[in-house]
Design a protein around this motif. Structure first.
Motif, PDB file in Angstrom:
ATOM      1  N   TRP A 194     -12.030  13.756  23.286  1.00  0.00           N
ATOM      2  CA  TRP A 194     -10.415  14.095  23.545  1.00  0.00           C
ATOM      3  C   TRP A 194      -9.570  14.375  22.257  1.00  0.00           C
ATOM      4  O   TRP A 194      -8.825  15.282  22.350  1.00  0.00           O
ATOM      5  CB  TRP A 194      -9.823  13.135  24.520  1.00  0.00           C
ATOM      6  N   PRO A 195      -9.632  13.541  21.440  1.00  0.00           N
ATOM      7  CA  PRO A 195      -8.799  13.807  20.215  1.00  0.00           C
ATOM      8  C   PRO A 195      -8.973  15.345  19.396  1.00  0.00           C
ATOM      9  O   PRO A 195      -8.268  15.804  19.011  1.00  0.00           O
ATOM     10  CB  PRO A 195      -9.322  12.692  19.104  1.00  0.00           C
ATOM     11  N   SER A 196     -10.416  15.731  19.688  1.00  0.00           N
ATOM     12  CA  SER A 196     -10.678  17.123  19.091  1.00  0.00           C
ATOM     13  C   SER A 196     -10.172  17.886  20.071  1.00  0.00           C
ATOM     14  O   SER A 196      -9.530  19.072  19.602  1.00  0.00           O
ATOM     15  CB  SER A 196     -12.280  17.370  19.220  1.00  0.00           C
ATOM     16  N   LYS A 239     -12.243  28.302  24.020  1.00  0.00           N
ATOM     17  CA  LYS A 239     -13.411  28.697  23.309  1.00  0.00           C
ATOM     18  C   LYS A 239     -14.149  27.515  22.827  1.00  0.00           C
ATOM     19  O   LYS A 239     -15.570  27.486  22.730  1.00  0.00           O
ATOM     20  CB  LYS A 239     -12.695  29.671  22.236  1.00  0.00           C
ATOM     21  N   PHE A 240     -13.534  26.632  22.232  1.00  0.00           N
ATOM     22  CA  PHE A 240     -13.939  25.456  21.863  1.00  0.00           C
ATOM     23  C   PHE A 240     -15.164  24.693  22.765  1.00  0.00           C
ATOM     24  O   PHE A 240     -16.042  24.311  22.365  1.00  0.00           O
ATOM     25  CB  PHE A 240     -13.017  24.608  21.081  1.00  0.00           C
ATOM     26  N   VAL A 241     -14.426  24.528  24.059  1.00  0.00           N
ATOM     27  CA  VAL A 241     -15.017  23.851  24.982  1.00  0.00           C
ATOM     28  C   VAL A 241     -16.557  24.669  25.413  1.00  0.00           C
ATOM     29  O   VAL A 241     -17.547  24.030  25.365  1.00  0.00           O
ATOM     30  CB  VAL A 241     -14.311  23.568  26.211  1.00  0.00           C
ATOM     31  N   ASP A 242     -16.177  25.966  25.507  1.00  0.00           N
ATOM     32  CA  ASP A 242     -17.377  26.703  25.942  1.00  0.00           C
ATOM     33  C   ASP A 242     -18.534  26.683  24.962  1.00  0.00           C
ATOM     34  O   ASP A 242     -19.624  26.864  25.286  1.00  0.00           O
ATOM     35  CB  ASP A 242     -17.011  28.141  26.186  1.00  0.00           C
ATOM     36  N   GLN A 243     -18.129  26.707  23.663  1.00  0.00           N
ATOM     37  CA  GLN A 243     -19.135  26.574  22.569  1.00  0.00           C
ATOM     38  C   GLN A 243     -19.835  25.435  22.578  1.00  0.00           C
ATOM     39  O   GLN A 243     -20.864  24.988  22.074  1.00  0.00           O
ATOM     40  CB  GLN A 243     -18.414  27.219  21.351  1.00  0.00           C
ATOM     41  N   VAL A 247     -20.590  14.879  27.845  1.00  0.00           N
ATOM     42  CA  VAL A 247     -19.372  15.101  27.502  1.00  0.00           C
ATOM     43  C   VAL A 247     -18.401  14.055  28.241  1.00  0.00           C
ATOM     44  O   VAL A 247     -18.581  13.903  29.580  1.00  0.00           O
ATOM     45  CB  VAL A 247     -18.678  16.421  27.632  1.00  0.00           C
ATOM     46  N   PRO A 248     -17.457  13.327  27.922  1.00  0.00           N
ATOM     47  CA  PRO A 248     -16.720  12.305  28.715  1.00  0.00           C
ATOM     48  C   PRO A 248     -15.826  12.876  29.499  1.00  0.00           C
ATOM     49  O   PRO A 248     -14.559  12.485  29.365  1.00  0.00           O
ATOM     50  CB  PRO A 248     -16.264  11.311  27.540  1.00  0.00           C
ATOM     51  N   ASP A 249     -15.849  13.907  30.256  1.00  0.00           N
ATOM     52  CA  ASP A 249     -14.930  14.443  31.091  1.00  0.00           C
ATOM     53  C   ASP A 249     -15.455  14.672  32.598  1.00  0.00           C
ATOM     54  O   ASP A 249     -16.319  15.692  32.700  1.00  0.00           O
ATOM     55  CB  ASP A 249     -14.466  15.897  30.569  1.00  0.00           C
ATOM     56  N   GLY A 287     -10.765  18.779  31.966  1.00  0.00           N
ATOM     57  CA  GLY A 287      -9.763  17.901  31.947  1.00  0.00           C
ATOM     58  C   GLY A 287      -8.458  18.203  31.108  1.00  0.00           C
ATOM     59  O   GLY A 287      -8.827  18.924  30.128  1.00  0.00           O
ATOM     60  N   GLU A 288      -7.676  17.651  31.479  1.00  0.00           N
ATOM     61  CA  GLU A 288      -6.416  17.619  30.416  1.00  0.00           C
ATOM     62  C   GLU A 288      -6.376  16.362  29.607  1.00  0.00           C
ATOM     63  O   GLU A 288      -6.517  15.358  29.975  1.00  0.00           O
ATOM     64  CB  GLU A 288      -4.984  17.686  31.442  1.00  0.00           C
ATOM     65  N   PRO A 289      -6.145  16.721  28.415  1.00  0.00           N
ATOM     66  CA  PRO A 289      -6.099  15.505  27.296  1.00  0.00           C
ATOM     67  C   PRO A 289      -4.931  14.797  27.497  1.00  0.00           C
ATOM     68  O   PRO A 289      -4.076  15.183  28.231  1.00  0.00           O
ATOM     69  CB  PRO A 289      -5.935  16.388  26.080  1.00  0.00           C
ATOM     70  N   ASP A 290      -4.872  13.512  27.256  1.00  0.00           N
ATOM     71  CA  ASP A 290      -3.641  12.643  27.390  1.00  0.00           C
ATOM     72  C   ASP A 290      -2.797  13.132  26.366  1.00  0.00           C
ATOM     73  O   ASP A 290      -2.514  12.410  25.303  1.00  0.00           O
ATOM     74  CB  ASP A 290      -4.284  11.361  27.078  1.00  0.00           C
TER      75      ASP A 290
END
Lengths: 94, 334
Positions: B208-210, B243-247, B259-261, B276-279
């Motif tokens: 999530w921080p990423s 893009k980052f998530v897909d990669q 992946v914790p989502d 999901g939406e980050p906090d």
């Protein structure tokens, strides 16, 4: 606050036979340290065989606003380029 | 990103017709893909925004050494230690390339350090999280450097010459950082169940921080629109995050990690993942100085700067003494 180390411009010769090329700048107390720092900052992966450093304050540069007057005269002299002249086909390569 | 939520002074992006001739000529050069160089005329807001963005980017590289430096003496093998040392040295180098680029805009190095140490200047939120296990070093290289590459690659084409050139050097080196991180993760995931659990724990804490590194959605932000018009930002935060998530998701799958989502799912229609939406409450708290390590990081920086003062002054004194001697020898010879 004590005074900042002076700024140096760094030029690196990438390979034998090439010119030194400007790669960036760094701060160092003197020329000797500037070369050592340049080694660590700009050649960590064998990017160079020789380093020049110059105090940034010693560099004299043309002003961007002079771009017209300085370089326009060359534009008008297209005959300086070999492509200005037609060489007949039968003459072949020249 | 390494520079998050960089503000401009813009209230809205103006069209060419509304600009004075000098500014219009400037904007037309940017629209034509030309580079702006240090001594050339530029709007004051362009200069200020770039100083903010480049110095924030530089501060991130410098502060980014701290979480990793924590593991240099604890690396599991001599080879890993040598690799990590080289990576952390690169981060110092990246900071220096960027500080140099910012200095061409008329701010001094000491002013920038002062802004960092006083807390006035920001650095990326990501470096305010702790590195609790060796697997965190793997996760940082894989995720954090991976995320950084996403926006540094397009920045190689940005409109400001010195910044674009610094980015070219940085991107060449960044790929090593990401791969060494992924390699650490691969070895842990092929290791004992405890080692694999360590890798999963690191992914759980860094995921999530990423995602937050890209910053909150900026589709409606006038600052982003202005930065895009100036070509010092190329993609929206949401585009880069997608893009980052897909990669990254297929890479996590390769590692056998989860992946914790719970909301993560492939969306065939859009050809990308839903996620999901980050906090964002946490994000804004970290930005405001309330992250787990903000105080520790700034204290470490201030201490390093303060403890090094005698050394910097010593070298300056030595240099002026040498210069005076050379001058005296030259006079004596004449």
């Amino acid at each position: 606050m004590s005074s900042e180390w002076p700024l140096w411009e760094v030029f690196i010769r990438g390979q034998h036979g090439l010119n030194h090329r400007h790669v960036g700048s760094l701060h160092a107390p003197d020329a000797e340290m500037a070369i050592l720092n340049a080694r660590d900052v700009y050649t960590r992966r064998n990017e160079g065989v020789s380093i020049w450093v110059v105090r940034s304050s010693d560099i004299v540069a043309s002003a961007p606003s002079d771009k017209g007057p300085l370089f326009d005269p060359a534009n008008a002299k297209v005959y300086r380029h070999p492509t200005f002249f037609d060489v007949p086909d039968e003459v072949g390569h020249m | 990103m390494y520079a998050q939520m960089v503000k401009t002074e813009a209230k809205r992006v103006r069209s060419l017709d509304e600009m004075e001739p000098q500014e219009r000529a400037f904007q037309e050069r940017i629209d034509a893909g030309q580079k702006i160089e240090p001594k050339e005329w530029m709007p004051e807001d362009y200069r200020k925004t770039l100083i903010r963005q480049i110095s924030q980017h530089a501060h991130s590289e410098i502060v980014g050494q701290l979480p990793e430096g924590n593991w240099i003496t604890r690396a599991p093998t001599l080879e890993r230690k040598a690799i990590l040392l080289a990576k952390v040295q690169d981060e110092a180098g990246h900071g220096l390339y960027l500080y140099c680029a910012a200095e061409t805009l008329g701010i001094s190095r000491d002013q920038m350090y002062e802004q960092l140490h006083s807390g006035k200047a920001k650095y990326s939120s990501i470096f305010n999280y702790p590195t609790l296990s060796w697997a965190d070093i793997g996760a940082i290289g894989w995720l954090v450097d991976g995320a950084a590459i996403m926006n540094q690659v397009p920045l190689q084409r940005c409109s400001y010459g010195p910044y674009a050139r610094a980015m070219v050097r940085i991107c060449k080196e960044e790929s090593f950082h990401q791969r060494q991180g992924f390699d650490i993760m691969t070895v842990l995931c092929k290791g004992t169940p405890e080692q694999k659990a360590m890798a999963q724990d690191a992914l759980d804490r860094w995921w999530w921080p990423s995602l937050m590194m890209f910053g909150p959605s900026d589709d409606a932000s006038v600052h982003s629109a202005q930065s895009m018009a100036w070509n010092i930002k190329q993609d929206s935060n949401d585009e880069l995050r997608q893009k980052f998530v897909d990669q990254t998701v297929p890479q996590a799958k390769f590692l056998g990690l989860t992946v914790p989502d719970p909301a993560l799912a492939w969306n065939e229609a859009k050809g990308g993942h839903d996620f999901g939406e980050p906090d964002w409450t946490e994000f804004f708290a970290v930005i405001a100085g309330e992250g787990p390590c903000n105080r520790e990081r700034l204290e470490a920086r201030r201490k390093a700067w303060g403890d090094g003062a005698w050394f910097r002054d010593g070298l300056t004194a030595h240099a002026s003494k040498q210069a005076a001697r050379r001058q005296a020898a030259k006079l004596a010879a004449e």
